[in-house]
Each structure stands twice: as C-alpha cells, then as structure tokens.
Design an enzyme around this catalytic site. Structure first.
Site, PDB file in Angstrom:
ATOM      1  N   GLY A  38       0.773  -1.245   0.000  1.00 34.71           N
ATOM      2  CA  GLY A  38       0.000   0.000   0.000  1.00 34.71           C
ATOM      3  C   GLY A  38       0.798   1.287   0.000  1.00 34.71           C
ATOM      4  N   GLU A  92       3.853   4.094   6.020  1.00 30.01           N
ATOM      5  CA  GLU A  92       2.633   3.290   5.889  1.00 30.01           C
ATOM      6  C   GLU A  92       1.592   4.051   5.077  1.00 30.01           C
ATOM      7  OE1 GLU A  92       0.953   0.750   5.866  1.00 30.01           O
ATOM      8  OE2 GLU A  92       0.811  -0.345   7.740  1.00 30.01           O
ATOM      9  N   ASP A  93       0.692   3.305   4.449  1.00 27.34           N
ATOM     10  CA  ASP A  93      -0.372   3.955   3.699  1.00 27.34           C
ATOM     11  C   ASP A  93      -1.444   4.533   4.637  1.00 27.34           C
ATOM     12  OD1 ASP A  93      -1.257   1.423   4.504  1.00 27.34           O
ATOM     13  OD2 ASP A  93      -1.996   0.822   2.539  1.00 27.34           O
ATOM     14  N   ASP A  96      -5.435   2.279  10.587  1.00 25.51           N
ATOM     15  CA  ASP A  96      -6.858   2.047  10.804  1.00 25.51           C
ATOM     16  C   ASP A  96      -7.043   1.696  12.287  1.00 25.51           C
ATOM     17  OD1 ASP A  96      -9.529   1.663   9.952  1.00 25.51           O
ATOM     18  OD2 ASP A  96      -9.184  -0.449   9.531  1.00 25.51           O
ATOM     19  N   LYS A 124      -7.286   7.009  10.314  1.00 23.55           N
ATOM     20  CA  LYS A 124      -8.705   7.008  10.697  1.00 23.55           C
ATOM     21  C   LYS A 124      -8.759   6.911  12.217  1.00 23.55           C
ATOM     22  CE  LYS A 124     -10.290   4.170   6.773  1.00 23.55           C
ATOM     23  NZ  LYS A 124     -10.793   2.829   6.444  1.00 23.55           N
ATOM     24  N   PHE A 145     -14.025   3.515   3.647  1.00 19.43           N
ATOM     25  CA  PHE A 145     -13.026   2.696   2.968  1.00 19.43           C
ATOM     26  C   PHE A 145     -12.533   3.425   1.732  1.00 19.43           C
ATOM     27  CE2 PHE A 145     -11.093  -0.685   0.558  1.00 19.43           C
ATOM     28  CZ  PHE A 145     -10.425  -1.383   1.558  1.00 19.43           C
ATOM     29  N   VAL A 146     -11.247   3.715   1.708  1.00 22.83           N
ATOM     30  CA  VAL A 146     -10.684   4.516   0.620  1.00 22.83           C
ATOM     31  C   VAL A 146      -9.735   3.703  -0.243  1.00 22.83           C
ATOM     32  CG1 VAL A 146     -10.944   6.713   1.820  1.00 22.83           C
ATOM     33  CG2 VAL A 146      -8.852   5.375   2.152  1.00 22.83           C
ATOM     34  N   ASP A 152      -5.685  -0.289  -2.056  1.00 18.77           N
ATOM     35  CA  ASP A 152      -6.483  -1.158  -2.917  1.00 18.77           C
ATOM     36  C   ASP A 152      -7.796  -1.586  -2.274  1.00 18.77           C
ATOM     37  OD1 ASP A 152      -5.218  -2.910  -0.926  1.00 18.77           O
ATOM     38  OD2 ASP A 152      -6.031  -4.546  -2.144  1.00 18.77           O
ATOM     39  N   ARG A 158      -5.174   0.654  -7.138  1.00 19.92           N
ATOM     40  CA  ARG A 158      -3.916   1.216  -6.627  1.00 19.92           C
ATOM     41  C   ARG A 158      -3.361   2.286  -7.565  1.00 19.92           C
ATOM     42  NH1 ARG A 158      -2.085  -2.123  -2.347  1.00 19.92           N
ATOM     43  NH2 ARG A 158      -2.482  -4.344  -2.612  1.00 19.92           N
TER      44      ARG A 158
HETATM   45  P1  IMP Z   1      -4.758  -1.718  10.892  1.00 19.07           P
HETATM   46  O1  IMP Z   1      -3.905  -2.781  11.520  1.00 19.07           O
HETATM   47  O2  IMP Z   1      -6.213  -1.935  11.187  1.00 19.07           O
HETATM   48  O3  IMP Z   1      -4.326  -0.322  11.256  1.00 19.07           O
HETATM   49  O4  IMP Z   1      -4.630  -1.999   9.353  1.00 19.07           O
HETATM   50  C1  IMP Z   1      -4.088  -1.120   8.494  1.00 19.07           C
HETATM   51  C2  IMP Z   1      -4.043  -1.756   7.117  1.00 19.07           C
HETATM   52  O5  IMP Z   1      -5.364  -2.111   6.664  1.00 19.07           O
HETATM   53  C3  IMP Z   1      -3.520  -0.759   6.138  1.00 19.07           C
HETATM   54  O6  IMP Z   1      -2.111  -0.843   6.016  1.00 19.07           O
HETATM   55  C4  IMP Z   1      -4.250  -1.117   4.861  1.00 19.07           C
HETATM   56  O7  IMP Z   1      -3.518  -2.103   4.156  1.00 19.07           O
HETATM   57  C5  IMP Z   1      -5.560  -1.696   5.332  1.00 19.07           C
HETATM   58  N1  IMP Z   1      -6.648  -0.681   5.290  1.00 19.07           N
HETATM   59  C6  IMP Z   1      -7.273  -0.124   6.342  1.00 19.07           C
HETATM   60  N2  IMP Z   1      -8.203   0.767   5.951  1.00 19.07           N
HETATM   61  C7  IMP Z   1      -8.153   0.767   4.601  1.00 19.07           C
HETATM   62  C8  IMP Z   1      -8.885   1.524   3.586  1.00 19.07           C
HETATM   63  O8  IMP Z   1      -9.764   2.357   3.841  1.00 19.07           O
HETATM   64  N3  IMP Z   1      -8.552   1.248   2.295  1.00 19.07           N
HETATM   65  C9  IMP Z   1      -7.579   0.345   1.954  1.00 19.07           C
HETATM   66  N4  IMP Z   1      -6.882  -0.357   2.865  1.00 19.07           N
HETATM   67  C10 IMP Z   1      -7.167  -0.142   4.177  1.00 19.07           C
HETATM   68 MG    MG Z   2      -0.858  -1.651   4.604  1.00 17.00          MG
END
Ligand code: IMP
Ligand code: MG
Length: 170
Positions: A38, A92-93, A96, A124, A145-146, A152, A158
């Site tokens: 990402g 990181e992208d 969440d 977020k 969800f973006v 992706d 992407r």
């Molecule tokens: P976390 O462990 O819940 O913070 O997961 C983060 C990962 O979930 C990110 O690195 C993304 O790969 C994926 N992710 C979370 N939200 C989104 C979204 O809105 N769009 C796309 N990928 C997301």
């Molecule tokens: Mg990721």
C-alpha cells in the site's frame, strides 16, 4: 468513485511532510522503510521530496485476519540491511485500528535503530483499537473505505493518482 483527496492536495501535503521530516532529522541520514504494498506510491513521492541523505528499504507483512484480534503480523519479506544505529522512518499507507503498526513498531524497535518514527499518509482516528505513536500524518479521514494512490480494494484501484471512495463500497 468519489474523490476524497485530489492529486494536487496529495502532492502538496506530501511535500510538506517531507520537509518536516528533513527539518526534524537535521543532516542525519534517513532510512525510509516502506510497508508493501500500500505504501509504495506515497513512499516514492515522499522520498523524491526529502533532500540530502536518504535511502529506502521495504518490508511486507501479513495480518492474521480472522484468527486473532491481537493484530499479530507475520513478516513476509524482511528488510535487506540491519537497522542498528539508523534513523528509521516506517512509511505506511493508512493507520486504521493501529494493530498492524503497533506490532511492526515492536519488531523493529528490537533491532535497535537510533530512532524509530512513523509516517502515515492517512489516519482514521475513530477506528483505533490501540494507541500507536504516529509522528507524521498526511491526512486524518473519517471512517470510510478509501482506495487509490497505492491503496487497494481486492488489489484494484492502486493506480489512481488520487484518494477516492468507492460508491456502494463499505
Ligand atoms: P490496521 O492494523 O487496522 O491499522 O490496518 C491497516 C491496514 O489495513 C492498512 O495498512 C491497509 O492495508 C488496510 N486498510 C485499512 N483501511 C483501509 C482503507 O480504507 N482502504 C484500503 N486499505 C485499508
Ligand atoms: Mg498496509
């Protein structure tokens, strides 16, 4: 597809973040550590805007989705060089729940970098399950969800140069 963050807004903000990163680092060499897949587009633009001594490496992790809520992640592809004594910035992208990043920070801290920071294009905050330090955030967004700019939905989108919300998605 609705545009949430335009290409121009992304580029302007990435430049600001890059300048802040260099200002904080002084003349110190910086190692950007991108989390695949990402972050690859953010990483490329961010690196281009950081002046001076900067190198890059990549790591790939897989979340144990559905089997645990601990957020424990497995390293699929590790970095190529040691982190000991380096000024490391995880790129990181999106943050969440924060679980992936929390776990990754723990693993990388154990390798004794001189400093370990994190730069995320998107955050977020309302979704956070664990408090995780993020030093540089591009944009805080609502719980949508973006996709695009590296992010992706089932490996698609992407390639979009902007951040968008898929209509009828999440
Ligand atoms: P976390 O462990 O819940 O913070 O997961 C983060 C990962 O979930 C990110 O690195 C993304 O790969 C994926 N992710 C979370 N939200 C989104 C979204 O809105 N769009 C796309 N990928 C997301
Ligand atoms: Mg990721």
């Amino acid at each position: 597809m609705t545009t949430l963050i335009s290409e121009a807004a992304l580029q302007a903000r990435v430049k600001e973040v890059a300048q802040q990163i260099r200002a904080d680092a002084g003349a110190e060499p910086i190692l950007l550590l991108g989390v695949l897949k990402g972050a690859f587009m953010f990483m490329a633009d961010l690196m281009r805007q950081i002046e001076g001594d900067v190198t890059c490496d990549f790591i790939s992790v897989s979340s144990y989705i559905g089997t645990t809520s601990s957020g424990e992640v497995q390293i699929r592809k590790d970095v190529d060089s040691p982190l000991e004594g380096r000024r490391v910035i995880i790129v990181e992208d999106i943050v969440d729940t924060g679980l992936t990043l929390h776990y990754l920070q723990g693993i990388l801290q154990n390798r004794n970098p001189s400093s370990l920071q994190t730069a995320c294009l998107l955050s977020k905050p309302s979704r956070r399950k664990t408090e995780v330090p993020v030093d540089y955030v591009g944009f805080e967004i609502d719980d949508k969800f973006v996709v695009g700019y590296g992010l992706d939905f089932n490996e698609r989108y992407r390639n979009l140069p902007f951040i968008g919300v898929v209509e009828g998605g999440h």
